[in-house]
Design an enzyme around this catalytic site. Sequence first.
Site, PDB file in Angstrom:
ATOM      1  CG  HIS A 293      -6.280  -3.651   6.338  1.00 53.87           C
ATOM      2  ND1 HIS A 293      -6.748  -4.069   7.566  1.00 53.87           N
ATOM      3  CD2 HIS A 293      -7.340  -3.162   5.664  1.00 53.87           C
ATOM      4  CE1 HIS A 293      -8.068  -3.867   7.598  1.00 53.87           C
ATOM      5  NE2 HIS A 293      -8.452  -3.321   6.476  1.00 53.87           N
ATOM      6  CG  ASP A 350     -10.065   1.552  -0.250  1.00 50.76           C
ATOM      7  OD1 ASP A 350      -9.727   1.734   0.934  1.00 50.76           O
ATOM      8  OD2 ASP A 350     -11.248   1.494  -0.613  1.00 50.76           O
TER       9      ASP A 350
HETATM   10  C1  SDX Z   1      -9.802   0.741   4.492  1.00 50.32           C
HETATM   11  O1  SDX Z   1      -9.910  -0.935   9.099  1.00 50.32           O
HETATM   12  C2  SDX Z   1     -10.531  -1.402   8.087  1.00 50.32           C
HETATM   13  O2  SDX Z   1     -11.058  -2.537   8.127  1.00 50.32           O
HETATM   14  C3  SDX Z   1     -10.612  -0.472   6.887  1.00 50.32           C
HETATM   15  C4  SDX Z   1     -11.187  -1.031   5.621  1.00 50.32           C
HETATM   16  C5  SDX Z   1     -12.675  -1.330   5.740  1.00 50.32           C
HETATM   17  O3  SDX Z   1     -13.166  -2.167   4.965  1.00 50.32           O
HETATM   18  O4  SDX Z   1     -13.353  -0.637   6.552  1.00 50.32           O
HETATM   19  O5  SDX Z   1     -10.495  -2.211   5.256  1.00 50.32           O
HETATM   20  C6  SDX Z   1     -11.076  -0.019   4.458  1.00 50.32           C
HETATM   21  O6  SDX Z   1      -9.746   1.792   5.063  1.00 50.32           O
HETATM   22  C7  SDX Z   1      -8.573   0.126   3.854  1.00 50.32           C
HETATM   23  C8  SDX Z   1      -7.293   0.981   4.059  1.00 50.32           C
HETATM   24  C9  SDX Z   1      -7.318   2.131   3.069  1.00 50.32           C
HETATM   25  N1  SDX Z   1      -6.165   3.055   3.298  1.00 50.32           N
HETATM   26  C10 SDX Z   1      -5.112   3.081   2.502  1.00 50.32           C
HETATM   27  O7  SDX Z   1      -4.936   2.337   1.549  1.00 50.32           O
HETATM   28  C11 SDX Z   1      -4.120   4.190   2.849  1.00 50.32           C
HETATM   29  C12 SDX Z   1      -2.681   3.643   2.760  1.00 50.32           C
HETATM   30  N2  SDX Z   1      -2.464   2.717   3.853  1.00 50.32           N
HETATM   31  C13 SDX Z   1      -2.049   3.249   5.094  1.00 50.32           C
HETATM   32  O8  SDX Z   1      -1.908   4.545   5.347  1.00 50.32           O
HETATM   33  C14 SDX Z   1      -2.022   2.275   6.257  1.00 50.32           C
HETATM   34  O9  SDX Z   1      -1.548   1.081   5.782  1.00 50.32           O
HETATM   35  C15 SDX Z   1      -3.335   2.092   6.983  1.00 50.32           C
HETATM   36  C16 SDX Z   1      -3.925   3.405   7.377  1.00 50.32           C
HETATM   37  C17 SDX Z   1      -4.309   1.353   6.124  1.00 50.32           C
HETATM   38  C18 SDX Z   1      -3.036   1.286   8.229  1.00 50.32           C
HETATM   39  O10 SDX Z   1      -2.259   2.069   9.042  1.00 50.32           O
HETATM   40  P1  SDX Z   1      -1.613   1.501  10.404  1.00 50.32           P
HETATM   41  O11 SDX Z   1      -2.130   0.163  10.747  1.00 50.32           O
HETATM   42  O12 SDX Z   1      -1.720   2.587  11.427  1.00 50.32           O
HETATM   43  O13 SDX Z   1      -0.129   1.257   9.988  1.00 50.32           O
HETATM   44  P2  SDX Z   1       1.031   2.346  10.107  1.00 50.32           P
HETATM   45  O14 SDX Z   1       0.598   3.624   9.443  1.00 50.32           O
HETATM   46  O15 SDX Z   1       1.504   2.388  11.523  1.00 50.32           O
HETATM   47  O16 SDX Z   1       2.144   1.662   9.169  1.00 50.32           O
HETATM   48  C19 SDX Z   1       3.036   0.686   9.683  1.00 50.32           C
HETATM   49  C20 SDX Z   1       4.313   0.867   8.859  1.00 50.32           C
HETATM   50  C21 SDX Z   1       4.851   2.303   8.902  1.00 50.32           C
HETATM   51  O17 SDX Z   1       6.235   2.227   8.649  1.00 50.32           O
HETATM   52  P3  SDX Z   1       7.292   2.142   9.930  1.00 50.32           P
HETATM   53  O18 SDX Z   1       6.942   3.282  10.861  1.00 50.32           O
HETATM   54  O19 SDX Z   1       7.065   0.778  10.559  1.00 50.32           O
HETATM   55  O20 SDX Z   1       8.661   2.271   9.285  1.00 50.32           O
HETATM   56  O21 SDX Z   1       4.025   0.616   7.476  1.00 50.32           O
HETATM   57  C22 SDX Z   1       4.205   1.809   6.726  1.00 50.32           C
HETATM   58  C23 SDX Z   1       4.199   2.951   7.718  1.00 50.32           C
HETATM   59  O22 SDX Z   1       4.970   4.070   7.226  1.00 50.32           O
HETATM   60  N3  SDX Z   1       3.095   1.899   5.779  1.00 50.32           N
HETATM   61  C24 SDX Z   1       3.163   2.305   4.522  1.00 50.32           C
HETATM   62  C25 SDX Z   1       1.873   2.156   3.995  1.00 50.32           C
HETATM   63  N4  SDX Z   1       1.053   1.698   4.935  1.00 50.32           N
HETATM   64  C26 SDX Z   1       1.807   1.528   6.048  1.00 50.32           C
HETATM   65  N5  SDX Z   1       4.203   2.780   3.792  1.00 50.32           N
HETATM   66  C27 SDX Z   1       3.920   3.110   2.508  1.00 50.32           C
HETATM   67  N6  SDX Z   1       2.710   2.994   1.938  1.00 50.32           N
HETATM   68  C28 SDX Z   1       1.670   2.530   2.638  1.00 50.32           C
HETATM   69  N7  SDX Z   1       0.479   2.429   2.083  1.00 50.32           N
END
Ligand code: SDX
Length: 415
Positions: A293, A350
């Site tokens: 998140h 989720d």
């Molecule tokens: C919702 O914003 C809100 O409030 C949203 C929400 C709401 O109520 O409205 O809470 C609802 O959308 C919840 C999130 C649902 N999405 C997912 O579950 C999809 C999986 N999660 C991600 O893709 C990610 O964690 C996000 C999109 C939720 C957040 O993305 P960010 O903040 O841009 O983080 P990032 O992609 O830059 O990740 C940081 C690091 C990266 O690795 P490094 O580059 O540091 O090596 O963490 C890793 C990412 O690769 N990473 C993950 C991961 N999420 C982040 N690696 C594996 N699996 C994951 N799920």
Amino acid sequence: MDKATLTLDGTTYDLDVVVGSEGEVGIDISKLRSTTRAITLDPGYTSTGSCKSAITFIDGEKGILSYRGYPIEQCAEDSSFEEIAYLIIWGELPNAQQLAQFKGQLKEHEAIPAPLVAQFDALPAALHPMAALSSMVVSLTGYYDATDDFDLDVIRLIAKFKALVALGYRRSQGLDFIEPGQADGYVADFVHMMYGKGDAVTEEALNKLLILHVDHEQNCSASTARMVGSSHVNLYATVSAAICALWGPLHGGANQAVIEMLEEIEAGGGDADEYVERAKDKTSGVRLMGFGHRVYKNFDPRARIIKKAADEILDQLDVDDPSLQIAKKLERRALEDPYFVERKLYPNVDFYSGIIYRALGIPVEMFTVMFALGRLPGWIAQTKEWLEDPKTRIHRPRQIYTGATRRDVVPLSER
Ligand code: SDX
């Protein structure tokens, strides 16, 4: 703390500082360009606030979420969806008389025009339910003038939204549309429109899930609502745009992606370890959906509540879903793994919600539609707050241009 200073090219500038009611500190850069000709750059807005807001507070480090100051745990336990929708939009919990009036207004406006049902039936069968919902919501402007009475548009949208969602469900099952007004109460009537009868366990489960999804401050779809609403287009078009933003698998679409992930793991023999390893491998194109998140660097409090509710509801419904055990295995495995621990990746809203939706017989493709049903009051509240701000302006970010500098067009014959 009332000032920040910035030194740029040898000149020092004072910048105002804003401190929120929960102690958050914001540096006001609204005059930065006019005084320095420089702008800030923050792709994805990781450190940028778009507004001041009094609606929802999140402390991502502590895993705290509150609606207008009330802890999410209490909101989800003791209130109806109508009470929390009223709170989020108008700022206070309704008293008995205000709640009765609100419910009466929702009932008065809950019908949807018959031609809209025919319009839904004319949509392509392969259309994703979120695309259908977005198009049906904006089509309401073909039947109701977006009025100058914002509150009337609010009532109309909330009142009719449940019928649009139930219509999509019934048609996905090849069933007739059931008109609203079958039962007293928003969720009770929605359940009746979905399943043709009431059910206390389903009503309680959906009431809790809808409340947990009502708002989440400046998330992608709420920011979309503020962005689109800032152009002074009507509320229906604003919500239609927010629905499309929520559809994305990185946002609300993750609840559908989680179940698809769990089904893939189950089909492969249930090996959570293998999937976690793939999710850690950047080249795999796989993420642990429902994990991570932008704001929470601790447990999403909603995930805790939903995980507990999933156990209770599946038990009450006598549903044995292997996905729940796989999800718990994934969670345990990830929370022990340095990759997730170092990046502070925890289950989000989720991760477990789809397991409950599936136990209630809701098709996977409609999970995000259920998220939208809950989030509607939040989108409305965020748009309303933006439009009521006397300093409201159209959302129009700047950029740093990195393209080609001045050059002349060469005639085609010379290219
Ligand atoms: C919702 O914003 C809100 O409030 C949203 C929400 C709401 O109520 O409205 O809470 C609802 O959308 C919840 C999130 C649902 N999405 C997912 O579950 C999809 C999986 N999660 C991600 O893709 C990610 O964690 C996000 C999109 C939720 C957040 O993305 P960010 O903040 O841009 O983080 P990032 O992609 O830059 O990740 C940081 C690091 C990266 O690795 P490094 O580059 O540091 O090596 O963490 C890793 C990412 O690769 N990473 C993950 C991961 N999420 C982040 N690696 C594996 N699996 C994951 N799920």
